[in-house]
Motif scaffolding. Sequence first.
Motif, PDB file in Angstrom:
ATOM      1  N   ILE A 201      11.760 -14.932  39.479  1.00  0.00           N
ATOM      2  CA  ILE A 201      12.340 -15.951  38.598  1.00  0.00           C
ATOM      3  C   ILE A 201      11.305 -16.998  38.210  1.00  0.00           C
ATOM      4  CG2 ILE A 201      14.039 -17.813  38.469  1.00  0.00           C
ATOM      5  CD1 ILE A 201      15.929 -16.073  40.101  1.00  0.00           C
ATOM      6  N   SER A 202      10.464 -17.377  39.142  1.00  0.00           N
ATOM      7  CA  SER A 202       9.460 -18.400  38.841  1.00  0.00           C
ATOM      8  C   SER A 202       8.512 -17.955  37.738  1.00  0.00           C
ATOM      9  CB  SER A 202       8.668 -18.762  40.105  1.00  0.00           C
ATOM     10  OG  SER A 202       7.850 -17.670  40.522  1.00  0.00           O
TER      11      SER A 202
ATOM     12  N   LEU B   5       9.286 -16.208  35.175  1.00  0.00           N
ATOM     13  CA  LEU B   5       9.968 -16.141  33.894  1.00  0.00           C
ATOM     14  C   LEU B   5       9.813 -17.435  33.096  1.00  0.00           C
ATOM     15  CD1 LEU B   5      13.314 -14.355  34.894  1.00  0.00           C
ATOM     16  CD2 LEU B   5      11.117 -13.338  34.250  1.00  0.00           C
TER      17      LEU B   5
ATOM     18  N   LYS C 186      20.805 -19.095  39.829  1.00  0.00           N
ATOM     19  CA  LYS C 186      19.424 -19.298  40.260  1.00  0.00           C
ATOM     20  C   LYS C 186      18.489 -19.457  39.052  1.00  0.00           C
ATOM     21  CE  LYS C 186      19.895 -17.011  44.742  1.00  0.00           C
ATOM     22  NZ  LYS C 186      19.539 -15.839  45.572  1.00  0.00           N
ATOM     23  N   LEU C 187      18.751 -18.702  37.987  1.00  0.00           N
ATOM     24  CA  LEU C 187      17.965 -18.871  36.770  1.00  0.00           C
ATOM     25  C   LEU C 187      18.100 -20.303  36.251  1.00  0.00           C
ATOM     26  CD1 LEU C 187      18.768 -15.602  34.755  1.00  0.00           C
ATOM     27  CD2 LEU C 187      16.603 -16.162  35.862  1.00  0.00           C
TER      28      LEU C 187
ATOM     29  N   GLU D   4      13.180 -12.157  44.726  1.00  0.00           N
ATOM     30  CA  GLU D   4      13.917 -12.898  43.711  1.00  0.00           C
ATOM     31  C   GLU D   4      13.249 -14.199  43.282  1.00  0.00           C
ATOM     32  OE1 GLU D   4      18.521 -12.794  43.149  1.00  0.00           O
ATOM     33  OE2 GLU D   4      18.019 -14.461  44.495  1.00  0.00           O
TER      34      GLU D   4
ATOM     35  N   PHE E  50      22.796 -14.745  40.449  1.00  0.00           N
ATOM     36  CA  PHE E  50      21.491 -14.631  39.788  1.00  0.00           C
ATOM     37  C   PHE E  50      21.407 -15.601  38.615  1.00  0.00           C
ATOM     38  CE2 PHE E  50      18.292 -12.746  36.994  1.00  0.00           C
ATOM     39  CZ  PHE E  50      17.270 -12.481  37.891  1.00  0.00           C
TER      40      PHE E  50
END
Length: 307
Positions: A233-234, A236, A287-288, A229, A284
């Motif tokens: 995310i990093s 993105l 976290k974004l 995860e 999620f």
Amino acid sequence: MVKSQCQKYSLGKKHTFALRENFGSAKVYGQNAQSVLNKATGFISAYDFTLNPYRGCQYGCSYCYAAAFSPNSQMRDDWGNWVIVKQNAAEILKKELERWYKKTPDRPPTIYMSSVTDPYQPIESKEQLTRHLLEVMVLYQPTLVIQTRSPMITRDIDILQQFQRLRINMSIPTGSEKVRKDFEPKSPSIPARLKAIAKLKYSFPYQENCEVRFSITVTPLLPTLPEDEANFISKLEVVDRVVIQDFHASNERSLIASTRSEALALKHKYAWWYNSEQQSYRKFKNKLNAMLPDVEIMEGKEGFGYE
């Protein structure tokens, strides 16, 4: 590659598709379209038109709502194993754009490509139909949004760089290759898609009068394994927008968008996520927001607009 010019698939008097060849595991049919710019409705009603170079999609993702709009139940059941090429699409598009500008000379149309197919599915490497459509559109400069999950889009950087109002959406529903292989085994890998959107982002030189934007659409939001995860995310952060959307609701009525049984069965495999789906979604999303402070995080329909 086995070619055939004589086999046909009949869908009634008005719809007969000639089988042209087998391309990989997919049957490829040809058809002349009467129109390629269709009025945008529903989820993408903010646009003037949708543009789908093909019918059907070789990626055949298990969750794809577009399977519901197959020409018949047999082809719906065989989703992912057939594609219909709109052979005259570029010629028709030129005529339709000319008509638009005669009626509306002061406003370029807004076009979403594509709503029920992937414009860069494997057959595009041979047909180059999407490329031909871009060659037509760049002369008329519509506001264009391209939705794909294919790194093949980087092939057309030379044309894409000429658009003044463009958004490219790369679909990456999960950050885990294991999950991708379960839900969409025929689709390109996650690293390949991330590499492609980064290449696109850094291939557009700044131009004062151009608005080129980039999104990653995590739609529908599939599980990402906990160990993947943070790294996902990093990565993105390369885009200016990330769009998330929960899983499509199931509905058994025919000819409407719905989630197919293959995807619903897979939800049981990932019960650790789907038993608390709304909570998983919120976590999620949080976290974004926490990890991507400089990226616009949007949800659902709103995120698919050009602006």
